[in-house]
Design a protein around this motif. Structure first.
Motif, PDB file in Angstrom:
ATOM      1  N   LYS A  33       0.829  -1.210   0.000  1.00 60.34           N
ATOM      2  CA  LYS A  33       0.000   0.000   0.000  1.00 60.34           C
ATOM      3  C   LYS A  33       0.861   1.256   0.000  1.00 60.34           C
ATOM      4  O   LYS A  33       0.545   2.232  -0.683  1.00 60.34           O
ATOM      5  CB  LYS A  33      -0.934   0.009   1.214  1.00 60.34           C
ATOM      6  N   LEU A  34       1.947   1.239   0.755  1.00 58.41           N
ATOM      7  CA  LEU A  34       2.849   2.386   0.792  1.00 58.41           C
ATOM      8  C   LEU A  34       3.511   2.605  -0.569  1.00 58.41           C
ATOM      9  O   LEU A  34       3.592   3.739  -1.054  1.00 58.41           O
ATOM     10  CB  LEU A  34       3.909   2.176   1.870  1.00 58.41           C
ATOM     11  N   ALA A  35       3.957   1.522  -1.202  1.00 61.44           N
ATOM     12  CA  ALA A  35       4.587   1.636  -2.518  1.00 61.44           C
ATOM     13  C   ALA A  35       3.582   2.113  -3.563  1.00 61.44           C
ATOM     14  O   ALA A  35       3.912   2.944  -4.418  1.00 61.44           O
ATOM     15  CB  ALA A  35       5.183   0.296  -2.924  1.00 61.44           C
ATOM     16  N   LYS A  36       2.344   1.608  -3.490  1.00 66.92           N
ATOM     17  CA  LYS A  36       1.322   2.021  -4.445  1.00 66.92           C
ATOM     18  C   LYS A  36       0.979   3.499  -4.260  1.00 66.92           C
ATOM     19  O   LYS A  36       0.858   4.247  -5.245  1.00 66.92           O
ATOM     20  CB  LYS A  36       0.067   1.161  -4.259  1.00 66.92           C
ATOM     21  N   SER A  37       0.866   3.945  -3.021  1.00 64.73           N
ATOM     22  CA  SER A  37       0.583   5.355  -2.767  1.00 64.73           C
ATOM     23  C   SER A  37       1.715   6.242  -3.255  1.00 64.73           C
ATOM     24  O   SER A  37       1.476   7.318  -3.812  1.00 64.73           O
ATOM     25  CB  SER A  37       0.350   5.585  -1.276  1.00 64.73           C
ATOM     26  N   ALA A  38       2.945   5.805  -3.048  1.00 63.14           N
ATOM     27  CA  ALA A  38       4.088   6.591  -3.510  1.00 63.14           C
ATOM     28  C   ALA A  38       4.109   6.680  -5.030  1.00 63.14           C
ATOM     29  O   ALA A  38       4.390   7.748  -5.592  1.00 63.14           O
ATOM     30  CB  ALA A  38       5.389   5.984  -3.001  1.00 63.14           C
ATOM     31  N   ALA A  39       3.792   5.582  -5.713  1.00 63.77           N
ATOM     32  CA  ALA A  39       3.778   5.605  -7.179  1.00 63.77           C
ATOM     33  C   ALA A  39       2.682   6.526  -7.705  1.00 63.77           C
ATOM     34  O   ALA A  39       2.921   7.309  -8.644  1.00 63.77           O
ATOM     35  CB  ALA A  39       3.583   4.190  -7.717  1.00 63.77           C
ATOM     36  N   ILE A  40       1.508   6.450  -7.118  1.00 62.03           N
ATOM     37  CA  ILE A  40       0.417   7.333  -7.542  1.00 62.03           C
ATOM     38  C   ILE A  40       0.769   8.785  -7.248  1.00 62.03           C
ATOM     39  O   ILE A  40       0.521   9.685  -8.055  1.00 62.03           O
ATOM     40  CB  ILE A  40      -0.898   6.909  -6.868  1.00 62.03           C
ATOM     41  N   GLY A  41       1.386   9.023  -6.096  1.00 62.88           N
ATOM     42  CA  GLY A  41       1.819  10.379  -5.756  1.00 62.88           C
ATOM     43  C   GLY A  41       2.845  10.915  -6.724  1.00 62.88           C
ATOM     44  O   GLY A  41       2.824  12.097  -7.089  1.00 62.88           O
ATOM     45  N   CYS A  42       3.768  10.048  -7.160  1.00 69.66           N
ATOM     46  CA  CYS A  42       4.757  10.474  -8.158  1.00 69.66           C
ATOM     47  C   CYS A  42       4.078  10.918  -9.438  1.00 69.66           C
ATOM     48  O   CYS A  42       4.444  11.941 -10.025  1.00 69.66           O
ATOM     49  CB  CYS A  42       5.725   9.334  -8.456  1.00 69.66           C
ATOM     50  N   LEU A  43       3.083  10.163  -9.858  1.00 64.16           N
ATOM     51  CA  LEU A  43       2.348  10.545 -11.070  1.00 64.16           C
ATOM     52  C   LEU A  43       1.636  11.887 -10.892  1.00 64.16           C
ATOM     53  O   LEU A  43       1.628  12.717 -11.801  1.00 64.16           O
ATOM     54  CB  LEU A  43       1.354   9.451 -11.445  1.00 64.16           C
ATOM     55  N   PHE A  44       1.035  12.100  -9.721  1.00 63.45           N
ATOM     56  CA  PHE A  44       0.367  13.380  -9.460  1.00 63.45           C
ATOM     57  C   PHE A  44       1.358  14.538  -9.495  1.00 63.45           C
ATOM     58  O   PHE A  44       1.093  15.582 -10.095  1.00 63.45           O
ATOM     59  CB  PHE A  44      -0.338  13.372  -8.101  1.00 63.45           C
ATOM     60  N   VAL A  45       2.516  14.361  -8.846  1.00 64.85           N
ATOM     61  CA  VAL A  45       3.509  15.436  -8.813  1.00 64.85           C
ATOM     62  C   VAL A  45       4.067  15.692 -10.207  1.00 64.85           C
ATOM     63  O   VAL A  45       4.241  16.847 -10.619  1.00 64.85           O
ATOM     64  CB  VAL A  45       4.632  15.116  -7.800  1.00 64.85           C
ATOM     65  N   PHE A  46       4.315  14.640 -10.973  1.00 68.57           N
ATOM     66  CA  PHE A  46       4.761  14.828 -12.351  1.00 68.57           C
ATOM     67  C   PHE A  46       3.715  15.562 -13.179  1.00 68.57           C
ATOM     68  O   PHE A  46       4.048  16.415 -14.004  1.00 68.57           O
ATOM     69  CB  PHE A  46       5.102  13.495 -13.006  1.00 68.57           C
ATOM     70  N   ALA A  47       2.446  15.236 -12.977  1.00 68.95           N
ATOM     71  CA  ALA A  47       1.378  15.925 -13.718  1.00 68.95           C
ATOM     72  C   ALA A  47       1.327  17.404 -13.357  1.00 68.95           C
ATOM     73  O   ALA A  47       1.163  18.266 -14.233  1.00 68.95           O
ATOM     74  CB  ALA A  47       0.035  15.248 -13.448  1.00 68.95           C
ATOM     75  N   VAL A  48       1.456  17.715 -12.075  1.00 65.16           N
ATOM     76  CA  VAL A  48       1.456  19.117 -11.652  1.00 65.16           C
ATOM     77  C   VAL A  48       2.637  19.850 -12.258  1.00 65.16           C
ATOM     78  O   VAL A  48       2.497  20.978 -12.757  1.00 65.16           O
ATOM     79  CB  VAL A  48       1.472  19.225 -10.108  1.00 65.16           C
ATOM     80  N   ASN A  49       3.803  19.231 -12.259  1.00 64.27           N
ATOM     81  CA  ASN A  49       4.986  19.878 -12.841  1.00 64.27           C
ATOM     82  C   ASN A  49       4.875  20.005 -14.352  1.00 64.27           C
ATOM     83  O   ASN A  49       5.343  20.982 -14.933  1.00 64.27           O
ATOM     84  CB  ASN A  49       6.255  19.122 -12.451  1.00 64.27           C
ATOM     85  N   TRP A  50       4.252  19.023 -15.009  1.00 68.88           N
ATOM     86  CA  TRP A  50       4.079  19.086 -16.458  1.00 68.88           C
ATOM     87  C   TRP A  50       3.135  20.225 -16.831  1.00 68.88           C
ATOM     88  O   TRP A  50       3.416  20.997 -17.755  1.00 68.88           O
ATOM     89  CB  TRP A  50       3.538  17.758 -16.957  1.00 68.88           C
ATOM     90  N   ILE A  51       2.021  20.341 -16.116  1.00 64.57           N
ATOM     91  CA  ILE A  51       1.086  21.440 -16.380  1.00 64.57           C
ATOM     92  C   ILE A  51       1.674  22.759 -15.886  1.00 64.57           C
ATOM     93  O   ILE A  51       1.500  23.801 -16.522  1.00 64.57           O
ATOM     94  CB  ILE A  51      -0.276  21.146 -15.715  1.00 64.57           C
ATOM     95  N   GLY A  52       2.389  22.711 -14.773  1.00 54.98           N
ATOM     96  CA  GLY A  52       2.952  23.927 -14.198  1.00 54.98           C
ATOM     97  C   GLY A  52       4.053  24.560 -15.015  1.00 54.98           C
ATOM     98  O   GLY A  52       4.327  25.750 -14.858  1.00 54.98           O
ATOM     99  N   GLN A  53       4.683  23.811 -15.902  1.00 53.87           N
ATOM    100  CA  GLN A  53       5.747  24.402 -16.723  1.00 53.87           C
ATOM    101  C   GLN A  53       5.210  25.504 -17.629  1.00 53.87           C
ATOM    102  O   GLN A  53       5.949  26.416 -17.991  1.00 53.87           O
ATOM    103  CB  GLN A  53       6.455  23.334 -17.533  1.00 53.87           C
ATOM    104  N   TYR A  54       3.945  25.448 -17.979  1.00 50.33           N
ATOM    105  CA  TYR A  54       3.345  26.495 -18.806  1.00 50.33           C
ATOM    106  C   TYR A  54       3.094  27.769 -18.012  1.00 50.33           C
ATOM    107  O   TYR A  54       2.918  28.837 -18.579  1.00 50.33           O
ATOM    108  CB  TYR A  54       2.042  25.996 -19.429  1.00 50.33           C
ATOM    109  N   PHE A  55       3.047  27.643 -16.682  1.00 51.89           N
ATOM    110  CA  PHE A  55       2.805  28.788 -15.801  1.00 51.89           C
ATOM    111  C   PHE A  55       4.042  29.141 -14.979  1.00 51.89           C
ATOM    112  O   PHE A  55       3.947  29.906 -14.027  1.00 51.89           O
ATOM    113  CB  PHE A  55       1.637  28.481 -14.853  1.00 51.89           C
ATOM    114  N   HIS A  56       5.200  28.549 -15.329  1.00 49.56           N
ATOM    115  CA  HIS A  56       6.459  28.752 -14.612  1.00 49.56           C
ATOM    116  C   HIS A  56       6.306  28.374 -13.140  1.00 49.56           C
ATOM    117  O   HIS A  56       6.709  29.111 -12.241  1.00 49.56           O
ATOM    118  CB  HIS A  56       6.953  30.192 -14.750  1.00 49.56           C
ATOM    119  N   TYR A  57       5.702  27.215 -12.916  1.00 49.93           N
ATOM    120  CA  TYR A  57       5.498  26.703 -11.564  1.00 49.93           C
ATOM    121  C   TYR A  57       6.139  25.330 -11.452  1.00 49.93           C
ATOM    122  O   TYR A  57       6.045  24.499 -12.356  1.00 49.93           O
ATOM    123  CB  TYR A  57       3.997  26.598 -11.240  1.00 49.93           C
ATOM    124  N   HIS A  58       6.796  25.079 -10.321  1.00 51.06           N
ATOM    125  CA  HIS A  58       7.437  23.790 -10.090  1.00 51.06           C
ATOM    126  C   HIS A  58       7.169  23.355  -8.656  1.00 51.06           C
ATOM    127  O   HIS A  58       7.451  24.092  -7.710  1.00 51.06           O
ATOM    128  CB  HIS A  58       8.943  23.900 -10.323  1.00 51.06           C
TER     129      HIS A  58
END
Length: 90
Positions: A33-58
């Motif tokens: 469960k911890l590994a699965k949560s970490a993997a899903i969290g990584c995807l969320f953070v990558f998505a935020v950074n991918w969308i945030g690059q258009y707004f100069h947000y990291h």
């Protein structure tokens, strides 16, 4: 110490006890469960950074942000973004 504080501490101790028992009963399940949560969290953070690059947000990528995003889901990601903006962007 008031009675409400005592009840709060007893409740927190009970939750910690149940969690500790579960970790010792099913260590593989807790790790999974911890590994699965970490993997899903990584995807969320990558998505935020991918969308945030258009707004100069990291959003910093580390274990804390990945696990918070994984455990709390989209509200957790929103909280991380709000905290990051509030604390580091003036």
């Amino acid at each position: 110490m008031t009675q409400s504080h005592l009840l709060l501490y007893v409740g927190l101790a009970a939750i910690a006890g149940v969690t500790l028992v579960q970790v010792f009963r099913h260590p593989g399940l807790v790790f999974w469960k911890l590994a699965k949560s970490a993997a899903i969290g990584c995807l969320f953070v990558f998505a935020v950074n991918w969308i945030g690059q258009y707004f100069h947000y990291h959003l910093p990528f580390n274990a804390f942000t990945a696990l918070t995003a994984g455990f709390l889901g989209l509200p957790g990601v929103g909280m991380l973004v709000a905290l990051n903006v509030w604390l580091y962007h003036t």
